[in-house]
Design a protein around this motif. Structure first.
Motif, PDB file in Angstrom:
ATOM      1  N   MET A  65      -9.473   3.674   2.164  1.00 19.61           N
ATOM      2  CA  MET A  65     -10.721   3.763   1.920  1.00 19.61           C
ATOM      3  C   MET A  65     -10.871   2.862   0.630  1.00 19.61           C
ATOM      4  O   MET A  65     -10.694   3.201  -0.330  1.00 19.61           O
ATOM      5  N   VAL A  66     -11.217   1.501   0.915  1.00 23.14           N
ATOM      6  CA  VAL A  66     -11.305   0.722  -0.208  1.00 23.14           C
ATOM      7  C   VAL A  66     -12.077   1.048  -1.314  1.00 23.14           C
ATOM      8  O   VAL A  66     -12.236   1.048  -2.532  1.00 23.14           O
ATOM      9  N   TYR A  67     -13.553   1.143  -0.868  1.00 20.02           N
ATOM     10  CA  TYR A  67     -14.662   1.485  -1.602  1.00 20.02           C
ATOM     11  C   TYR A  67     -15.814   2.174  -0.785  1.00 20.02           C
ATOM     12  O   TYR A  67     -16.109   1.539   0.340  1.00 20.02           O
ATOM     13  N   SER A  68     -16.351   3.234  -1.517  1.00 18.38           N
ATOM     14  CA  SER A  68     -17.348   4.035  -0.504  1.00 18.38           C
ATOM     15  C   SER A  68     -18.450   4.196  -1.654  1.00 18.38           C
ATOM     16  O   SER A  68     -18.459   4.425  -2.802  1.00 18.38           O
ATOM     17  N   PHE A  69     -19.695   4.345  -1.131  1.00 23.13           N
ATOM     18  CA  PHE A  69     -20.686   4.449  -1.562  1.00 23.13           C
ATOM     19  C   PHE A  69     -21.867   5.288  -0.746  1.00 23.13           C
ATOM     20  O   PHE A  69     -21.914   5.033   0.475  1.00 23.13           O
ATOM     21  N   TYR A  70     -23.035   5.645  -1.219  1.00 27.21           N
ATOM     22  CA  TYR A  70     -23.790   6.571  -0.608  1.00 27.21           C
ATOM     23  C   TYR A  70     -25.040   6.967  -1.189  1.00 27.21           C
ATOM     24  O   TYR A  70     -25.386   6.645  -2.313  1.00 27.21           O
ATOM     25  N   ASP A  71     -26.098   7.355  -0.669  1.00 35.13           N
ATOM     26  CA  ASP A  71     -27.397   7.881  -1.072  1.00 35.13           C
ATOM     27  C   ASP A  71     -27.250   8.910  -2.291  1.00 35.13           C
ATOM     28  O   ASP A  71     -26.871  10.217  -2.189  1.00 35.13           O
ATOM     29  N   SER A  86     -18.648   2.877   3.799  1.00 36.93           N
ATOM     30  CA  SER A  86     -17.333   2.767   3.344  1.00 36.93           C
ATOM     31  C   SER A  86     -16.541   1.717   3.879  1.00 36.93           C
ATOM     32  O   SER A  86     -16.600   1.240   5.168  1.00 36.93           O
ATOM     33  N   LEU A  87     -16.066   0.688   3.033  1.00 35.66           N
ATOM     34  CA  LEU A  87     -15.165  -0.370   3.281  1.00 35.66           C
ATOM     35  C   LEU A  87     -13.678  -0.028   3.235  1.00 35.66           C
ATOM     36  O   LEU A  87     -13.186   0.688   2.727  1.00 35.66           O
ATOM     37  N   THR A  88     -13.343   0.092   4.840  1.00 35.15           N
ATOM     38  CA  THR A  88     -11.956   0.779   5.117  1.00 35.15           C
ATOM     39  C   THR A  88     -11.039  -0.126   5.556  1.00 35.15           C
ATOM     40  O   THR A  88     -11.469  -1.081   6.576  1.00 35.15           O
ATOM     41  N   ASP A  89      -9.772  -0.386   5.153  1.00 32.49           N
ATOM     42  CA  ASP A  89      -8.824  -1.179   5.782  1.00 32.49           C
ATOM     43  C   ASP A  89      -8.006  -0.234   6.862  1.00 32.49           C
ATOM     44  O   ASP A  89      -7.706   0.832   6.803  1.00 32.49           O
ATOM     45  N   VAL A  90      -7.538  -0.819   7.844  1.00 33.32           N
ATOM     46  CA  VAL A  90      -6.695  -0.339   8.818  1.00 33.32           C
ATOM     47  C   VAL A  90      -5.304  -0.685   8.424  1.00 33.32           C
ATOM     48  O   VAL A  90      -4.836  -1.785   8.849  1.00 33.32           O
ATOM     49  N   LEU A  91      -4.350   0.373   8.288  1.00 32.17           N
ATOM     50  CA  LEU A  91      -2.877  -0.045   7.868  1.00 32.17           C
ATOM     51  C   LEU A  91      -2.218   0.523   8.989  1.00 32.17           C
ATOM     52  O   LEU A  91      -2.561   1.127   9.965  1.00 32.17           O
ATOM     53  N   ASP A  92      -1.000  -0.072   8.905  1.00 28.02           N
ATOM     54  CA  ASP A  92       0.005   0.566   9.910  1.00 28.02           C
ATOM     55  C   ASP A  92       0.122   2.002  10.157  1.00 28.02           C
ATOM     56  O   ASP A  92       0.441   2.984  10.993  1.00 28.02           O
ATOM     57  N   SER A 116       0.738  -1.109  -0.012  1.00 23.08           N
ATOM     58  CA  SER A 116       0.008   0.077   0.082  1.00 23.08           C
ATOM     59  C   SER A 116       0.967   1.221  -0.120  1.00 23.08           C
ATOM     60  O   SER A 116       0.545   2.303  -0.625  1.00 23.08           O
ATOM     61  N   GLN A 117       1.798   1.143   0.606  1.00 27.58           N
ATOM     62  CA  GLN A 117       2.834   2.242   0.942  1.00 27.58           C
ATOM     63  C   GLN A 117       3.610   2.335  -0.616  1.00 27.58           C
ATOM     64  O   GLN A 117       4.544   3.478  -0.715  1.00 27.58           O
ATOM     65  N   GLN A 118       3.592   1.731  -1.530  1.00 36.00           N
ATOM     66  CA  GLN A 118       4.210   1.580  -2.718  1.00 36.00           C
ATOM     67  C   GLN A 118       3.248   1.495  -3.913  1.00 36.00           C
ATOM     68  O   GLN A 118       3.377   1.220  -5.164  1.00 36.00           O
ATOM     69  N   GLY A 119       1.873   2.096  -3.704  1.00 35.68           N
ATOM     70  CA  GLY A 119       0.929   2.566  -4.546  1.00 35.68           C
ATOM     71  C   GLY A 119       0.133   1.367  -4.896  1.00 35.68           C
ATOM     72  O   GLY A 119      -0.609   1.543  -5.931  1.00 35.68           O
ATOM     73  N   PHE A 120       0.134   0.185  -4.099  1.00 31.35           N
ATOM     74  CA  PHE A 120      -0.977  -0.652  -4.495  1.00 31.35           C
ATOM     75  C   PHE A 120      -2.436  -0.606  -3.786  1.00 31.35           C
ATOM     76  O   PHE A 120      -2.534   0.054  -3.119  1.00 31.35           O
ATOM     77  N   ARG A 121      -3.332  -1.344  -4.207  1.00 27.94           N
ATOM     78  CA  ARG A 121      -4.823  -1.170  -3.751  1.00 27.94           C
ATOM     79  C   ARG A 121      -5.136  -2.499  -3.508  1.00 27.94           C
ATOM     80  O   ARG A 121      -4.713  -3.455  -4.374  1.00 27.94           O
ATOM     81  N   ARG A 122      -6.019  -2.798  -2.573  1.00 27.35           N
ATOM     82  CA  ARG A 122      -6.668  -4.066  -2.311  1.00 27.35           C
ATOM     83  C   ARG A 122      -8.083  -4.031  -2.993  1.00 27.35           C
ATOM     84  O   ARG A 122      -8.880  -3.221  -2.842  1.00 27.35           O
ATOM     85  N   SER A 123      -8.110  -5.366  -3.578  1.00 30.37           N
ATOM     86  CA  SER A 123      -9.542  -5.619  -3.798  1.00 30.37           C
ATOM     87  C   SER A 123      -9.677  -7.109  -3.670  1.00 30.37           C
ATOM     88  O   SER A 123      -9.290  -8.078  -4.037  1.00 30.37           O
ATOM     89  N   GLN A 124     -10.685  -7.490  -2.371  1.00 32.80           N
ATOM     90  CA  GLN A 124     -10.829  -8.430  -1.792  1.00 32.80           C
ATOM     91  C   GLN A 124      -9.294  -9.203  -1.510  1.00 32.80           C
ATOM     92  O   GLN A 124      -8.659  -8.594  -0.841  1.00 32.80           O
ATOM     93  N   ILE A 138      -4.396   8.890   4.886  1.00 35.13           N
ATOM     94  CA  ILE A 138      -5.819   8.490   4.284  1.00 35.13           C
ATOM     95  C   ILE A 138      -5.607   8.171   2.932  1.00 35.13           C
ATOM     96  O   ILE A 138      -5.260   8.951   2.221  1.00 35.13           O
ATOM     97  N   TYR A 139      -5.611   6.741   2.620  1.00 37.70           N
ATOM     98  CA  TYR A 139      -5.163   6.111   1.220  1.00 37.70           C
ATOM     99  C   TYR A 139      -6.691   6.342   0.492  1.00 37.70           C
ATOM    100  O   TYR A 139      -7.649   5.612   0.968  1.00 37.70           O
ATOM    101  N   LEU A 140      -6.480   7.148  -0.666  1.00 35.08           N
ATOM    102  CA  LEU A 140      -7.687   7.432  -1.241  1.00 35.08           C
ATOM    103  C   LEU A 140      -7.772   6.503  -2.833  1.00 35.08           C
ATOM    104  O   LEU A 140      -8.932   6.624  -3.413  1.00 35.08           O
TER     105      LEU A 140
END
Length: 274
Positions: free
Chosen positions: A172-178, A161-167, A47-55, A206-208
């Motif tokens: 913020m992995v994915y967010s949606f709203y009304d 918001s589906l949020t991962d807690v990093l060191d 994550s600190q090197q520009g990667f993102r998580r999906s599942q 905060i990783y966006l």
């Protein structure tokens, strides 16, 4: 015969497909599986090197003729809200925040469907069914939380918001709203609230996800002060978003896959204890 996972993560590349952000371009991703007892360390490091998580997958763009997608994060200590962002906080201050374990609900899916049908009807997730949605929320090998925002009077779910807690922060992995409350700037509000959560927890970032200069869908991220982008192997402060215009990213700035993989810093599997 007993099979064991390889010690070092294996990296792969997806086949090119149309870019969802910039017309006429093709995207390709470099990815690796996120699994095993070292998943937490790997997720933090990449994550600190520009990667993102999906599942259970970590990925980052690796397009052959474009380098417009930039991983973005907010430096919490450098963030200063604008007047419009302060108004967004005030408008949504009545919402009740509740953080839960990553478990999908029917109410979440109904909100998710309304959001997609209104805002991203032609996107890559438009056909996601309830089972795929549940997998997106629940299939996580690391510390993840579902942060819900609800109207305390009606009990209605307003944003998620589906949020991962990093060191070093919250991702913020994915967010949606009304989608029927555009005047409330709910997407902006969730980011602002996550900044407060991180500040209270002593987490610096905060990783966006990916910021794509030139893409209307992703331009909102440049409105946050303290923004940093991962460029050529390091995080750079974005003082002027216009200097990161996608047209200025030369195609040859994308290194060959072998070189990219060789330059990835992997976590120490046996860290020294203090």
């Amino acid at each position: 015969m007993r099979h064991t996972l390889p010690i070092a993560p294996q990296f792969y590349v997806t086949a090119p497909q149309p870019c969802p952000y910039l017309d006429g371009r093709m995207e390709r991703k470099l990815f690796t599986a996120l699994q095993g007892e070292g998943a937490e360390q790997l997720n933090n490091s990449l994550s600190q090197q520009g990667f993102r998580r999906s599942q259970n997958v970590l990925y980052r763009p690796s397009c052959t003729d474009c380098a417009a997608c930039l991983s973005a994060r907010i430096d919490v200590s450098a963030f200063r809200p604008t007047k419009s962002q302060k108004r967004a906080v005030k408008r949504n201050g009545f919402l009740q925040r509740r953080a839960t374990s990553p478990w999908a609900t029917d109410e979440q899916y109904e909100l998710f469907r309304r959001y997609l049908d209104t805002r991203h009807a032609d996107g890559g997730m438009a056909d996601m069914d309830v089972f795929e949605f549940a997998a997106m929320i629940e299939e996580t090998p690391i510390r993840s939380r579902v942060v819900e925002y609800a109207d305390p009077e009606t009990g209605d779910l307003i944003a998620v918001s589906l949020t991962d807690v990093l060191d070093d922060g919250l991702s913020m992995v994915y967010s949606f709203y009304d989608p029927n409350q555009p005047q409330n700037s709910l997407g902006t509000y969730m980011i602002l609230d996550h900044i407060e959560i991180a500040r209270e927890a002593g987490l610096p970032y905060i990783y966006l996800g990916y910021w794509v200069p030139g893409s209307p869908k992703m331009g909102y991220k440049a409105k946050f002060s303290g923004l940093e982008a991962y460029v050529q192997g390091e995080w750079q402060k974005i003082t002027d978003p216009d200097t990161f215009c996608s047209s200025s990213r030369h195609p040859l700035s994308t290194a060959p896959i072998a070189e990219q993989v060789a330059n990835i810093q992997l976590p120490d599997r046996h860290p020294t204890k203090g």
